[in-house]
Design a protein around this motif. Structure first.
Motif, PDB file in Angstrom:
ATOM      1  N   LYS A 208       0.833  -1.203   0.000  1.00  0.00           N
ATOM      2  CA  LYS A 208       0.000   0.000   0.000  1.00  0.00           C
ATOM      3  C   LYS A 208       0.869   1.256   0.000  1.00  0.00           C
ATOM      4  O   LYS A 208       0.560   2.243  -0.688  1.00  0.00           O
ATOM      5  N   GLU A 211       2.012   1.934  -3.451  1.00  0.00           N
ATOM      6  CA  GLU A 211       0.941   2.487  -4.289  1.00  0.00           C
ATOM      7  C   GLU A 211       0.761   3.981  -4.041  1.00  0.00           C
ATOM      8  O   GLU A 211       0.564   4.762  -4.981  1.00  0.00           O
ATOM      9  N   TYR A 257       0.405   4.380 -13.699  1.00  0.00           N
ATOM     10  CA  TYR A 257      -0.435   3.447 -12.951  1.00  0.00           C
ATOM     11  C   TYR A 257      -1.836   3.420 -13.523  1.00  0.00           C
ATOM     12  O   TYR A 257      -2.246   4.306 -14.301  1.00  0.00           O
ATOM     13  N   GLY A 261      -3.593   3.106  -8.676  1.00  0.00           N
ATOM     14  CA  GLY A 261      -2.318   2.648  -8.134  1.00  0.00           C
ATOM     15  C   GLY A 261      -2.216   1.146  -7.957  1.00  0.00           C
ATOM     16  O   GLY A 261      -1.130   0.634  -7.686  1.00  0.00           O
ATOM     17  N   ALA A 262      -3.308   0.431  -8.116  1.00  0.00           N
ATOM     18  CA  ALA A 262      -3.282  -1.018  -7.927  1.00  0.00           C
ATOM     19  C   ALA A 262      -2.583  -1.740  -9.076  1.00  0.00           C
ATOM     20  O   ALA A 262      -2.191  -2.907  -8.932  1.00  0.00           O
ATOM     21  N   THR A 264       0.599  -1.207 -11.964  1.00  0.00           N
ATOM     22  CA  THR A 264       1.787  -0.421 -12.300  1.00  0.00           C
ATOM     23  C   THR A 264       2.095  -0.544 -13.787  1.00  0.00           C
ATOM     24  O   THR A 264       2.077  -1.651 -14.345  1.00  0.00           O
ATOM     25  N   SER A 290       0.367  -4.002  -8.933  1.00  0.00           N
ATOM     26  CA  SER A 290       1.392  -3.384  -8.088  1.00  0.00           C
ATOM     27  C   SER A 290       1.894  -4.349  -7.024  1.00  0.00           C
ATOM     28  O   SER A 290       3.073  -4.305  -6.636  1.00  0.00           O
TER      29      SER A 290
END
Length: 304
Positions: A208, A211, A257, A261-262, A264, A290
């Motif tokens: 996390k 991210e 991303y 952000g989950a 990449t 990610s």
């Protein structure tokens, strides 16, 4: 590439290369650690954060790793200066993301054209992939790609000289500091790069945090890419197109991303590299979860 007979099996270890400014996290209510003497939520000025990469650190390279698996390895030992710099930047990133999330909530109730902007669910920096010019130049190629995304043109041979790259590759850290963030900081002023060390099996919290770091860097002050230092264990997760039966050490450019952000998005200097036999299987641009990226860089880390 080194092949050895170990415990009755022929295993292949490939080192295609070894691991290895301003902190302008702008947004309402966020203090940027910019000019010398100005400190942000983390308590360090931008210049203090920036300087950590150039201070002595433990030597961490992949030279002599041989057939060693990364299973069970802790995060690389980090200098006190780098730990403090990363903590300061993490505080700024957390503040930035919380502020932008607050803007998103306000925007959902906004009915006029002056609504505040929030973080986009997906974003990429420009495509700058360059084929590494030999088998151990992934570090120089990655730094060259990243600088191009920040408007700076620096060739691989120059970045290799500044990084101290040799036929063993580009280390994660050494007695003079952290080569990749140090050279990035030397050649641009958009971002203060720091290093984050990770254990071989990162935690949910570490995923996390990555991210948040990713979304923050890609969105602040025109966007700044991240550098990943892959330690791909034979049989474990690998970057797209990398042979999964080989242990590979490889720097790569993280340029964006998706899914907040989950996921990449990255570019890979192996693509088009004539010195690497399996380069044809590697796309110039790829995406992975990610969580997978963080596991790939486990036992090394990333620079952001």
């Amino acid at each position: 590439m080194v092949a050895r007979l170990l415990m009755g099996r022929l295993l292949t270890v490939m080192a295609i290369c070894l691991g290895g400014g301003l902190v302008a996290l702008t947004g309402p209510g966020v203090m940027a650690a910019g000019a010398a003497g100005a400190s942000g939520p983390g308590g360090l000025s931008g210049s203090e954060i920036r300087s950590a990469a150039a201070q002595p650190a433990a030597a961490v390279s992949d030279t002599g790793m041989g057939m060693r698996t990364k299973v069970g390895l802790p995060a690389p030992a980090m200098s006190d200066a780098m730990l403090a710099a990363n903590a300061a930047k993490q505080a700024l990133a957390s503040s930035f993301v919380k502020t932008m999330q607050g803007d998103a909530a306000a925007a959902s109730k906004c009915a006029n054209g002056a609504c505040p902007s929030a973080l986009p669910a997906s974003k990429n920096l420009k495509q700058t992939q360059r084929a590494q010019i030999n088998g151990y130049y992934c570090g120089p190629a990655t730094v060259s790609e990243m600088l191009a995304q920040m408007g700076k043109t620096v060739g691989q041979r120059k970045t290799a000289k500044e990084l101290g790259t040799n036929k063993s590759g580009t280390g994660w850290s050494d007695g003079s500091g952290y080569p990749v963030p140090e050279v990035l900081n030397k050649n641009q002023s958009r971002n203060n790069y720091v290093a984050v060390g990770l254990p071989w099996s990162p935690t949910k919290h570490e995923i996390k945090t990555y991210e948040v770091d990713l979304v923050t860097d890609i969105n602040h002050k025109g966007g700044a890419p991240l550098a990943g230092d892959a330690y791909e264990d034979a049989g474990g997760p690998h970057l797209v197109g990398h042979p999964v039966n080989q242990t590979i050490f490889h720097w790569f450019d993280i340029r964006g991303y998706k899914n907040s952000g989950a996921t990449t998005n990255y570019e890979d200097s192996v693509h088009g590299a004539s010195s690497i036999g399996w380069a044809a299987t590697v796309p110039a641009y790829s995406s992975l979860p990610s969580s997978t990226i963080v596991n790939i860089v486990g036992a090394r880390g990333y620079d952001w």
